[in-house]
Design a protein around this motif. Sequence first.
Motif, PDB file in Angstrom:
ATOM      1  N   GLN A   1      -3.070  21.287  11.142  1.00 53.46           N
ATOM      2  CA  GLN A   1      -3.645  20.555   9.919  1.00 53.46           C
ATOM      3  C   GLN A   1      -2.955  19.240   9.746  1.00 53.46           C
ATOM      4  O   GLN A   1      -1.577  19.260   9.926  1.00 53.46           O
ATOM      5  CB  GLN A   1      -3.169  21.441   8.938  1.00 53.46           C
ATOM      6  N   TRP A   2      -3.637  18.279   9.476  1.00 54.09           N
ATOM      7  CA  TRP A   2      -3.170  16.887   9.450  1.00 54.09           C
ATOM      8  C   TRP A   2      -4.030  15.938   8.388  1.00 54.09           C
ATOM      9  O   TRP A   2      -5.103  16.318   8.354  1.00 54.09           O
ATOM     10  CB  TRP A   2      -2.760  16.334  10.673  1.00 54.09           C
ATOM     11  N   ILE A   3      -3.540  14.871   8.280  1.00 54.97           N
ATOM     12  CA  ILE A   3      -4.386  13.987   7.524  1.00 54.97           C
ATOM     13  C   ILE A   3      -4.046  12.712   7.980  1.00 54.97           C
ATOM     14  O   ILE A   3      -3.010  12.278   8.314  1.00 54.97           O
ATOM     15  CB  ILE A   3      -4.157  13.981   5.976  1.00 54.97           C
ATOM     16  N   ARG A   4      -5.002  11.723   8.061  1.00 57.99           N
ATOM     17  CA  ARG A   4      -4.901  10.226   8.720  1.00 57.99           C
ATOM     18  C   ARG A   4      -5.242   9.044   7.698  1.00 57.99           C
ATOM     19  O   ARG A   4      -6.438   9.308   7.120  1.00 57.99           O
ATOM     20  CB  ARG A   4      -5.515   9.996   9.986  1.00 57.99           C
ATOM     21  N   THR A   5      -4.681   8.286   7.387  1.00 55.86           N
ATOM     22  CA  THR A   5      -5.093   7.257   6.513  1.00 55.86           C
ATOM     23  C   THR A   5      -4.727   5.954   7.203  1.00 55.86           C
ATOM     24  O   THR A   5      -3.841   5.746   8.119  1.00 55.86           O
ATOM     25  CB  THR A   5      -3.971   6.987   5.192  1.00 55.86           C
ATOM     26  N   ARG A   6      -5.758   5.107   7.259  1.00 55.10           N
ATOM     27  CA  ARG A   6      -5.695   3.604   7.823  1.00 55.10           C
ATOM     28  C   ARG A   6      -5.780   2.609   6.946  1.00 55.10           C
ATOM     29  O   ARG A   6      -6.622   2.628   6.074  1.00 55.10           O
ATOM     30  CB  ARG A   6      -7.043   3.850   8.827  1.00 55.10           C
ATOM     31  N   LEU A   7      -4.788   1.642   7.089  1.00 57.43           N
ATOM     32  CA  LEU A   7      -4.683   0.402   6.094  1.00 57.43           C
ATOM     33  C   LEU A   7      -4.807  -1.074   7.101  1.00 57.43           C
ATOM     34  O   LEU A   7      -4.470  -0.909   8.122  1.00 57.43           O
ATOM     35  CB  LEU A   7      -3.742   0.396   5.459  1.00 57.43           C
ATOM     36  N   GLU A   8      -5.616  -1.885   6.527  1.00 55.51           N
ATOM     37  CA  GLU A   8      -5.368  -3.137   7.013  1.00 55.51           C
ATOM     38  C   GLU A   8      -5.152  -4.148   6.026  1.00 55.51           C
ATOM     39  O   GLU A   8      -5.672  -4.124   5.115  1.00 55.51           O
ATOM     40  CB  GLU A   8      -6.966  -3.502   7.869  1.00 55.51           C
TER      41      GLU A   8
ATOM     42  N   PHE B   1      -1.268   6.095   9.326  1.00 55.32           N
ATOM     43  CA  PHE B   1      -0.446   7.208   8.933  1.00 55.32           C
ATOM     44  C   PHE B   1      -0.560   8.395   9.062  1.00 55.32           C
ATOM     45  O   PHE B   1      -2.016   8.678   8.461  1.00 55.32           O
ATOM     46  CB  PHE B   1       0.022   6.684   7.450  1.00 55.32           C
ATOM     47  N   VAL B   2      -0.262   9.308   9.923  1.00 59.62           N
ATOM     48  CA  VAL B   2      -0.625  10.543  10.040  1.00 59.62           C
ATOM     49  C   VAL B   2       0.211  11.604   9.699  1.00 59.62           C
ATOM     50  O   VAL B   2       1.510  11.479  10.257  1.00 59.62           O
ATOM     51  CB  VAL B   2      -0.979  10.870  11.698  1.00 59.62           C
ATOM     52  N   ALA B   3       0.117  12.570   8.791  1.00 59.45           N
ATOM     53  CA  ALA B   3       1.139  13.623   8.385  1.00 59.45           C
ATOM     54  C   ALA B   3       0.467  14.963   8.353  1.00 59.45           C
ATOM     55  O   ALA B   3      -0.560  14.935   8.075  1.00 59.45           O
ATOM     56  CB  ALA B   3       1.520  13.244   6.926  1.00 59.45           C
ATOM     57  N   GLY B   4       1.232  15.960   8.730  1.00 59.66           N
ATOM     58  CA  GLY B   4       0.780  17.166   8.541  1.00 59.66           C
ATOM     59  C   GLY B   4       1.688  18.352   9.262  1.00 59.66           C
ATOM     60  O   GLY B   4       2.759  17.975   9.605  1.00 59.66           O
ATOM     61  N   LEU B   5       1.191  19.549   9.592  1.00 59.44           N
ATOM     62  CA  LEU B   5       1.716  20.600  10.052  1.00 59.44           C
ATOM     63  C   LEU B   5       1.279  20.680  11.456  1.00 59.44           C
ATOM     64  O   LEU B   5       0.240  20.394  11.942  1.00 59.44           O
ATOM     65  CB  LEU B   5       1.502  21.787   9.272  1.00 59.44           C
ATOM     66  N   GLY B   6       2.271  21.138  12.440  1.00 60.45           N
ATOM     67  CA  GLY B   6       1.752  21.374  13.878  1.00 60.45           C
ATOM     68  C   GLY B   6       1.708  20.091  14.566  1.00 60.45           C
ATOM     69  O   GLY B   6       2.397  18.913  14.280  1.00 60.45           O
TER      70      GLY B   6
ATOM     71  N   LEU C   1       4.055   7.172   2.386  1.00 61.56           N
ATOM     72  CA  LEU C   1       4.100   5.961   3.211  1.00 61.56           C
ATOM     73  C   LEU C   1       4.157   4.763   2.233  1.00 61.56           C
ATOM     74  O   LEU C   1       3.223   4.792   1.459  1.00 61.56           O
ATOM     75  CB  LEU C   1       2.892   5.917   4.376  1.00 61.56           C
ATOM     76  N   THR C   2       5.134   3.811   2.216  1.00 60.91           N
ATOM     77  CA  THR C   2       4.837   2.770   1.903  1.00 60.91           C
ATOM     78  C   THR C   2       4.901   1.596   2.673  1.00 60.91           C
ATOM     79  O   THR C   2       5.825   1.509   3.429  1.00 60.91           O
ATOM     80  CB  THR C   2       5.987   2.443   0.636  1.00 60.91           C
TER      81      THR C   2
ATOM     82  N   ALA D   1       0.919  -1.217  -0.014  1.00 62.21           N
ATOM     83  CA  ALA D   1      -0.063   0.167  -0.052  1.00 62.21           C
ATOM     84  C   ALA D   1       0.854   1.209  -0.086  1.00 62.21           C
ATOM     85  O   ALA D   1       2.027   1.341   0.625  1.00 62.21           O
ATOM     86  CB  ALA D   1      -0.912   0.136   1.312  1.00 62.21           C
ATOM     87  N   ARG D   2       0.383   2.078  -0.956  1.00 63.08           N
ATOM     88  CA  ARG D   2       1.276   3.473  -0.852  1.00 63.08           C
ATOM     89  C   ARG D   2       0.364   4.694  -0.961  1.00 63.08           C
ATOM     90  O   ARG D   2      -0.712   4.772  -1.425  1.00 63.08           O
ATOM     91  CB  ARG D   2       2.011   3.611  -2.203  1.00 63.08           C
ATOM     92  N   VAL D   3       0.664   5.595   0.277  1.00 61.85           N
ATOM     93  CA  VAL D   3      -0.162   6.707   0.360  1.00 61.85           C
ATOM     94  C   VAL D   3       0.695   7.643   0.205  1.00 61.85           C
ATOM     95  O   VAL D   3       1.688   8.076   0.840  1.00 61.85           O
ATOM     96  CB  VAL D   3      -0.672   6.414   1.974  1.00 61.85           C
TER      97      VAL D   3
END
Length: 184
Positions: free
Chosen positions: A88-95, A146-151, A63-64, A45-47
């Motif tokens: 500001q942030w973004i979250r991606t969830r993978l199973e 996977f959480v990525a962002g500012l602050g 993220l790989t 999985a790649r995000v």
Amino acid sequence: MRSVVAALLLVAVTSSGAAASTEAPTARCTAARPVVSSTETAVEARVLTGCTAGELVVFRAALTFRAHGTSCTAVSEEMEADPATEPQWIRTRLELACAPGEKGRLGSAATVEMHDRSGSRVATHGFGDSYTDGDPAARHLWTVEFVAGLGDLPVAPDPAVQTSGASAGGGSVRTFTDHQVQTG
């Protein structure tokens, strides 16, 4: 050539006090939908995520995540958008799930690459694991957030999960991984 001129104009306009707004541009973070590919022996999985302030890219991360075994699948995927207010942030969830491979071996590996405003890779971090399982009917389930962002980023959802994180320029990433074995 036109893009170089446009970039120079953008720098000139934003650096000039008369032409630029006194308000700081609003930061926004977004992510592309996870791209999942699988074979009989692995799933990957790649995000891709990115944060901008106005027209400028402040921070990018990718993220790989790979799980290896036999009969691997992506069980589910979902994405949570960043909040409307800072940070500001973004979250991606993978199973991702895999059965043990030859001789019961299987494992996982996660790699995160971070890039600065110029697009240069400024940091890379990763982690992985490997297992030997004698039960061929066992299913190994990895849950990756996977959480990525500012602050400031949200804290780990569960203190028992494996956590890895790093910062680069104006951004940060955290990767939370949980591994469970389902028998039967």
